[in-house]
Motif scaffolding. Structure first.
Motif, short mmCIF file in Angstrom:
data_model
loop_
_atom_site.label_atom_id
_atom_site.label_comp_id
_atom_site.label_asym_id
_atom_site.label_seq_id
_atom_site.Cartn_x
_atom_site.Cartn_y
_atom_site.Cartn_z
N SER A 43 0.82 -1.21 0.00
CA SER A 43 0.00 0.00 0.00
C SER A 43 0.86 1.26 0.00
O SER A 43 0.54 2.24 -0.68
CB SER A 43 -0.94 -0.01 1.20
N MET A 44 1.97 1.23 0.76
CA MET A 44 2.88 2.38 0.72
C MET A 44 3.48 2.55 -0.66
O MET A 44 3.56 3.67 -1.18
CB MET A 44 3.98 2.24 1.77
N GLN A 45 3.86 1.45 -1.29
CA GLN A 45 4.44 1.53 -2.65
C GLN A 45 3.41 2.07 -3.64
O GLN A 45 3.73 2.86 -4.51
CB GLN A 45 4.97 0.17 -3.10
N PHE A 46 2.16 1.63 -3.51
CA PHE A 46 1.10 2.13 -4.38
C PHE A 46 0.96 3.65 -4.22
O PHE A 46 0.88 4.38 -5.21
CB PHE A 46 -0.24 1.44 -4.08
N CYS A 47 0.96 4.11 -2.98
CA CYS A 47 0.83 5.55 -2.72
C CYS A 47 2.04 6.31 -3.23
O CYS A 47 1.90 7.45 -3.70
CB CYS A 47 0.62 5.80 -1.23
N ARG A 48 3.22 5.71 -3.17
CA ARG A 48 4.42 6.36 -3.73
C ARG A 48 4.27 6.52 -5.24
O ARG A 48 4.61 7.56 -5.79
CB ARG A 48 5.68 5.54 -3.43
N LYS A 49 3.80 5.49 -5.91
CA LYS A 49 3.73 5.50 -7.37
C LYS A 49 2.53 6.28 -7.91
O LYS A 49 2.60 6.82 -9.02
CB LYS A 49 3.69 4.07 -7.90
N ASN A 50 1.44 6.33 -7.16
CA ASN A 50 0.20 6.86 -7.71
C ASN A 50 -0.38 8.08 -6.99
O ASN A 50 -1.28 8.72 -7.53
CB ASN A 50 -0.87 5.76 -7.72
N LYS A 51 0.09 8.40 -5.81
CA LYS A 51 -0.51 9.49 -5.04
C LYS A 51 0.48 10.58 -4.63
O LYS A 51 0.12 11.49 -3.90
CB LYS A 51 -1.22 8.93 -3.80
N GLY A 52 1.74 10.45 -5.05
CA GLY A 52 2.72 11.48 -4.72
C GLY A 52 3.29 11.37 -3.32
O GLY A 52 3.85 12.34 -2.80
N LEU A 53 3.16 10.20 -2.69
CA LEU A 53 3.70 10.01 -1.35
C LEU A 53 5.20 9.78 -1.41
O LEU A 53 5.69 9.04 -2.25
CB LEU A 53 3.04 8.80 -0.67
N GLN A 54 5.91 10.41 -0.50
CA GLN A 54 7.32 10.12 -0.29
C GLN A 54 7.44 9.46 1.09
O GLN A 54 6.99 10.03 2.08
CB GLN A 54 8.17 11.39 -0.34
N GLU A 73 2.16 16.53 -3.43
CA GLU A 73 1.04 17.33 -3.95
C GLU A 73 0.28 18.03 -2.83
O GLU A 73 -0.89 18.40 -3.01
CB GLU A 73 0.13 16.44 -4.79
N ASN A 74 0.94 18.23 -1.68
CA ASN A 74 0.34 18.94 -0.55
C ASN A 74 -1.01 18.36 -0.12
O ASN A 74 -1.96 19.09 0.15
CB ASN A 74 0.20 20.44 -0.87
N ASN A 75 -1.08 17.03 -0.06
CA ASN A 75 -2.33 16.36 0.29
C ASN A 75 -2.10 15.20 1.27
O ASN A 75 -2.68 14.13 1.13
CB ASN A 75 -3.03 15.85 -0.97
N LEU A 76 -1.26 15.43 2.27
CA LEU A 76 -0.89 14.37 3.19
C LEU A 76 -2.12 13.78 3.90
O LEU A 76 -2.23 12.56 4.03
CB LEU A 76 0.12 14.86 4.22
N SER A 77 -3.03 14.60 4.35
CA SER A 77 -4.23 14.09 5.03
C SER A 77 -5.04 13.17 4.13
O SER A 77 -5.57 12.15 4.58
CB SER A 77 -5.10 15.23 5.52
N ASP A 78 -5.14 13.51 2.85
CA ASP A 78 -5.88 12.67 1.90
C ASP A 78 -5.18 11.31 1.73
O ASP A 78 -5.85 10.28 1.67
CB ASP A 78 -5.99 13.35 0.54
N ILE A 79 -3.86 11.33 1.64
CA ILE A 79 -3.11 10.08 1.49
C ILE A 79 -3.28 9.21 2.72
O ILE A 79 -3.49 7.99 2.61
CB ILE A 79 -1.62 10.36 1.19
N ILE A 80 -3.19 9.81 3.90
CA ILE A 80 -3.37 9.05 5.14
C ILE A 80 -4.75 8.41 5.16
O ILE A 80 -4.90 7.22 5.45
CB ILE A 80 -3.17 9.96 6.37
#
Length: 185
Positions: A43-54, A73-80
């Motif tokens: 799930s972390m890898q998916f978010c890295r590749k598709n949601k701009g998570l570092q 993309e300044n959307n940490l709360s959305d990613i969480i």
């Protein structure tokens, strides 16, 4: 825009690097099973590749995760929110469909926690408090990084942080961990 969490902790800067803690309801030891730990990595890898998570750092313990995350993309709360929603559903689906000696107990407990909320969920896996702390200085960042990587040592799981497979410690020790990360320095 800030996102409120329990105990007054807030993500004020959605693009800043934060130290986060995700805890399983009732401190249930769900991550003693490899498949649930692997779900977190996937799930972390998916978010890295598709949601701009570092993912700057992480450790997966038996009932909680410590993380250093940044949102490009300044959307940490959305990613969480998306990460916890997806992994909650994946964990409960796995409990229901795959061999699990604790199936009835786990579903009962996660159902019990869901009944104590106003949400329309059948199961509640994660607590709502992520305890976000913005990493405002290099000293604070290094302190939290050390805390993350020392967790398995303090728990008596390994002697050296880099020896714990479900952690980014190996990456910071000059090796290669089980998951790609975004080194913070």
């Amino acid at each position: 825009m800030s996102y409120e969490f329990a105990e007054g902790y807030k993500i004020r800067d959605q693009g800043a690097t934060h130290f986060l803690t995700f805890t399983i309801m009732g401190w249930i030891d769900i991550f003693t099973r490899q498949r649930y730990r692997d779900m977190m990595l996937e799930s972390m890898q998916f978010c890295r590749k598709n949601k701009g998570l570092q993912v700057g750092a992480y450790v997966i313990m038996s009932n909680h995760l410590h993380l250093m995350w940044t949102a490009r993309e300044n959307n940490l709360s959305d990613i969480i929110r998306d990460f916890k929603t997806h992994t909650s559903k994946a964990i409960t689906r796995s409990i229901e469909e795959e061999p699990e000696s604790r199936r009835n107990w786990l579903l009962h407990m996660f159902g019990f926690y869901a009944n104590r909320t106003n949400a329309n969920d059948y199961f509640k896996v994660w607590t709502g408090n992520n305890h976000p702390e913005e990493l405002y200085s290099e000293h604070f960042l290094r302190s939290k990084l050390n805390y993350i990587h020392q967790n398995p040592v303090k728990a008596g799981l390994v002697r050296e942080p880099a020896h714990y497979l479900y952690s980014s410690a190996a990456d910071y020790a000059g090796g290669k961990g089980i998951m790609d990360i975004d080194l913070l320095f």
